[in-house]
Motif scaffolding. Structure first.
Motif, short mmCIF file in Angstrom:
data_model
loop_
_atom_site.label_atom_id
_atom_site.label_comp_id
_atom_site.label_asym_id
_atom_site.label_seq_id
_atom_site.Cartn_x
_atom_site.Cartn_y
_atom_site.Cartn_z
N VAL A 1 -5.41 11.84 -18.70
CA VAL A 1 -4.63 11.77 -19.93
C VAL A 1 -4.14 13.17 -20.29
O VAL A 1 -4.93 14.10 -20.45
N SER A 2 -2.84 13.33 -20.41
CA SER A 2 -2.26 14.62 -20.78
C SER A 2 -1.25 14.39 -21.90
O SER A 2 -0.29 13.65 -21.74
N ILE A 3 -1.52 15.00 -23.06
CA ILE A 3 -0.63 14.85 -24.20
C ILE A 3 0.60 15.73 -23.99
O ILE A 3 0.50 16.95 -23.88
N THR A 4 1.76 15.10 -23.90
CA THR A 4 2.99 15.83 -23.60
C THR A 4 3.70 16.33 -24.86
O THR A 4 4.51 17.23 -24.77
N SER A 5 3.43 15.70 -26.00
CA SER A 5 4.05 16.18 -27.24
C SER A 5 3.07 16.00 -28.39
O SER A 5 2.33 15.01 -28.44
N LEU A 6 3.06 16.96 -29.29
CA LEU A 6 2.16 16.94 -30.44
C LEU A 6 2.93 17.37 -31.67
O LEU A 6 3.59 18.41 -31.68
N ARG A 7 2.85 16.56 -32.72
CA ARG A 7 3.44 16.93 -34.01
C ARG A 7 2.32 17.04 -35.03
O ARG A 7 1.52 16.11 -35.18
N VAL A 8 2.27 18.17 -35.73
CA VAL A 8 1.24 18.39 -36.75
C VAL A 8 1.95 18.60 -38.09
O VAL A 8 2.76 19.52 -38.23
N VAL A 9 1.66 17.74 -39.05
CA VAL A 9 2.29 17.83 -40.36
C VAL A 9 1.23 17.93 -41.44
O VAL A 9 0.07 17.54 -41.23
N ALA A 10 1.62 18.44 -42.59
CA ALA A 10 0.69 18.59 -43.70
C ALA A 10 1.30 18.06 -44.98
O ALA A 10 2.52 18.08 -45.18
N ASP B 1 0.82 -1.21 0.00
CA ASP B 1 0.00 0.00 0.00
C ASP B 1 0.85 1.26 0.00
O ASP B 1 0.42 2.33 -0.43
N SER B 2 2.08 1.12 0.53
CA SER B 2 2.93 2.30 0.64
C SER B 2 3.89 2.46 -0.54
O SER B 2 4.68 3.38 -0.57
N LEU B 3 3.85 1.51 -1.50
CA LEU B 3 4.72 1.61 -2.66
C LEU B 3 4.30 2.81 -3.52
O LEU B 3 3.11 3.07 -3.70
N PRO B 4 5.28 3.54 -4.07
CA PRO B 4 4.92 4.68 -4.92
C PRO B 4 4.28 4.19 -6.22
O PRO B 4 4.59 3.10 -6.69
N PRO B 5 3.38 4.95 -6.81
CA PRO B 5 2.75 4.54 -8.07
C PRO B 5 3.80 4.49 -9.18
O PRO B 5 4.80 5.21 -9.14
N PRO B 6 3.60 3.61 -10.17
CA PRO B 6 4.55 3.54 -11.28
C PRO B 6 4.58 4.87 -12.02
O PRO B 6 3.57 5.57 -12.09
N PRO B 7 5.73 5.25 -12.56
CA PRO B 7 5.82 6.52 -13.27
C PRO B 7 4.91 6.53 -14.49
O PRO B 7 4.80 5.52 -15.20
N GLU B 8 4.25 7.67 -14.73
CA GLU B 8 3.37 7.78 -15.89
C GLU B 8 4.21 7.88 -17.16
O GLU B 8 5.19 8.61 -17.21
N ARG B 9 3.79 7.14 -18.17
CA ARG B 9 4.48 7.22 -19.45
C ARG B 9 3.89 8.39 -20.25
O ARG B 9 2.67 8.59 -20.26
N PRO B 10 4.74 9.19 -20.90
CA PRO B 10 4.24 10.34 -21.66
C PRO B 10 3.35 9.90 -22.81
O PRO B 10 3.64 8.93 -23.51
N ILE B 11 2.26 10.63 -23.01
CA ILE B 11 1.33 10.36 -24.09
C ILE B 11 1.59 11.39 -25.19
O ILE B 11 1.74 12.59 -24.93
N SER B 12 1.67 10.93 -26.43
CA SER B 12 1.97 11.80 -27.56
C SER B 12 0.87 11.68 -28.61
O SER B 12 0.05 10.76 -28.59
N ALA B 13 0.86 12.64 -29.52
CA ALA B 13 -0.13 12.63 -30.60
C ALA B 13 0.51 13.15 -31.87
O ALA B 13 1.41 14.00 -31.85
N THR B 14 0.03 12.64 -33.00
CA THR B 14 0.47 13.10 -34.32
C THR B 14 -0.77 13.37 -35.16
O THR B 14 -1.70 12.56 -35.18
N ILE B 15 -0.76 14.51 -35.83
CA ILE B 15 -1.86 14.87 -36.74
C ILE B 15 -1.29 15.03 -38.15
O ILE B 15 -0.27 15.68 -38.35
N HIS B 16 -1.97 14.41 -39.11
CA HIS B 16 -1.58 14.53 -40.52
C HIS B 16 -2.70 15.21 -41.28
O HIS B 16 -3.81 14.69 -41.39
#
Length: 519
Positions: free
Chosen positions: A86-95, A4-19
């Motif tokens: 959910v928090s998007i830490t990086s976003l790449r938008v390309v065209a 119960d006292s163990l720290p929560p696992p580190p959150e992995r960064p969530i990313s997104a890409t838009i084309h």
């Protein structure tokens, strides 16, 4: 310690890409697993008539711009609805690169930035080449025959077609052509007479198609891999697939069937939107024409979703070691040979440049990618001699600027052209074209890399490989370069008087060549 006292696992960064594509806008939200692979969280796609506008009017309609803003705003809302955790830490938008052909592209880009807070990056030919390369490498893993058969990888895009020739699994030739699905389709008025419409398409594509055939006519092509949004979407409708391969006849039959359908029937039959429907027949005609011209033993169409695969590849960084680097260097050497460069000299200058770069890493603090740009610059620095020896450094800049180096974006090609231009004579000046448009960081990158190239070229002035290895030591205000097995460095020392100045100006170190007195 209790569980119960163990720290929560580190959150992995969530990313997104838009084309922002030719006929649709897509979004991929993903997370990287422990092995560095992308795990999909959400994938969305909506149609938009960008290609139709660009190739019919030369600019985007206001309604199209507003539709794109609404789609992107909707994507932002969808991401927020995934939950507060959910928090998007990086976003790449390309065209798509056809956006470059729109006269009001700046209006579009500014509108997206102001309304959505997004900076849109237009994909250039170098980045598209990298993406096709990644798809090609996957095909090599999935399709063993590509490692043994002469294989043509054909990517028919919205505005351009790219062709890569592989022999024994290595890229030996590459070219791009102004032959595209939407460039062809929207420039021809649809006619109720399907035969007339097909004839018009074939007339439209004949010139670029002849160039493709001429380029690869002597390659003895045995295997063709067809890549593209429309052809991969239609794969499931092509009958008589055997061992993941289809026949020319089966592709031709599907083309005949599609030609008899109007847009409503295409939308219903192939489950596509109306923007995509415009490109179905041109895509089939272009792919069929190439396949029929070469009559390969095998035709392979990947089963994967093209758009989803593109988004996944956009978030991957190309390795600057291994196979990708080899293909980039091979492409540069093909250009060098085309312009009659003395290859033993070019490779030796590249070898010496690499030694200088590695041993002076703590001094210049440049990246691994910069090392690749230096290598390519060394290979191509004398290509301007093809035009004339006088001012050949300027001719080299011109040739490089008008060449496509496999896998490198336009910005990198411009850097290489400048580095090659400064391998002799004038130092960089703020009134020089292209150089003056760089920011301070990139100007310094050019100057540092050019200074190393000038030293390497001075050490190989004789074109005789007299200097094969270097040992470098820095003391106070001097850079000591020890030359093993060289007993008389008089020639190199004279050359260094005119080529060492850029290095001395940047780093404040006088260059001192030391002969090997024991040889």
């Amino acid at each position: 310690m209790s569980s119960d006292s163990l720290p929560p696992p580190p959150e992995r960064p969530i990313s997104a890409t838009i084309h922002i594509g030719a006929s649709s806008i897509s979004l991929l939200i993903y997370i990287k697993n422990s092995e560095g692979q992308s795990e999909q969280i959400d994938f969305l796609e909506q149609s938009t008539p960008i290609a139709h506008d660009v190739f019919t009017r030369g600019k985007l309609n206001r309604s199209t711009i507003e539709r794109c803003v609404n789609i992107l705003t909707g994507f932002q809302q969808s991401a927020e609805e995934l939950g507060t955790s959910v928090s998007i830490t990086s976003l790449r938008v390309v065209a798509t690169n056809i956006l470059s052909e729109a006269s009001n592209k700046e209006v579009f880009l500014n509108r997206i930035h102001i309304s959505c807070g997004m900076n849109v990056e237009i994909l250039d030919d170098g980045e598209m080449t990298r993406l096709i390369y990644l798809k090609t490498r996957r095909r090599l893993s999935d399709t063993p025959s590509m490692r043994t058969l002469n294989t043509l990888v054909l990517h028919v895009g919205p505005g351009n077609t790219r062709a890569i020739l592989l022999q024994k699994g290595r890229i030996t030739s590459y070219n791009s052509y102004r032959l595209g699905v939407h460039r062809t389709g929207v420039s021809i008025a649809k006619n109720e007479n399907s035969n007339f419409y097909r004839k018009s398409i074939r007339t439209q594509i004949k010139g670029p198609l002849d160039s493709v055939i001429e380029e690869f006519s002597d390659a003895d092509i045995e295997h063709i891999v067809l890549i593209g949004y429309e052809i991969q979407l239609l794969r499931s409708f092509i009958k008589k697939f055997k061992d993941k391969s289809c026949s020319t006849e089966a592709l031709s039959k599907l083309c005949d069937e599609a030609a008899k359908k109007d847009d409503d029937e295409i939308v219903q039959s192939y489950q596509v939107d109306y923007q995509t429907a415009e490109g179905i027949l041109p895509a089939l005609e272009i792919n069929l024409a190439v396949v029929s011209a070469f009559n390969p033993k095998r035709i392979h169409i990947p089963e994967s979703d093209y758009e989803l695969g593109l988004l996944q590849d956009l978030n991957s960084t190309p390795s600057l070691s291994g196979e990708f680097t080899k293909e980039v260097i091979s492409s540069a050497e093909i250009i060098a040979k085309k312009y009659k460069v003395h290859m033993p000299h070019a490779r030796q200058v590249a070898h010496l440049s690499h030694q200088l770069f590695e041993q002076l890493q703590d001094l210049h603090k440049l990246s691994e990618h910069d090392a690749l740009l230096l290598h390519i610059s060394a290979i191509l620095h004398e290509c301007g001699g093809f035009i004339g020896n006088r001012a050949h450094h300027k001719h080299s800049q011109y040739i490089i600027l008008n060449s496509e180096i496999f896998g490198l974006p336009r910005a990198d090609v411009e850097m290489i052209a400048l580095i090659a231009r400064y391998h002799r004579n004038s130092l960089p000046k703020q009134n020089h074209a292209i150089y003056r448009d760089l920011n301070m960081i990139n100007r310094m990158r050019v100057s540092k890399l050019a200074s190393l190239l000038r030293i390497a070229d001075a050490l190989e002035l004789s074109h005789a490989k007299r200097v094969s290895d270097l040992e470098i030591r820095i003391s106070r205000r001097r850079l000591h370069i020890y030359l093993p097995r060289v007993v008389d460095a008089h020639t190199e020392r004279l050359a260094m008087q005119s080529k060492g100045d850029l290095f001395e100006n940047i780093f404040g170190l006088e260059i001192n060549l030391i002969e090997d007195k024991l040889s």
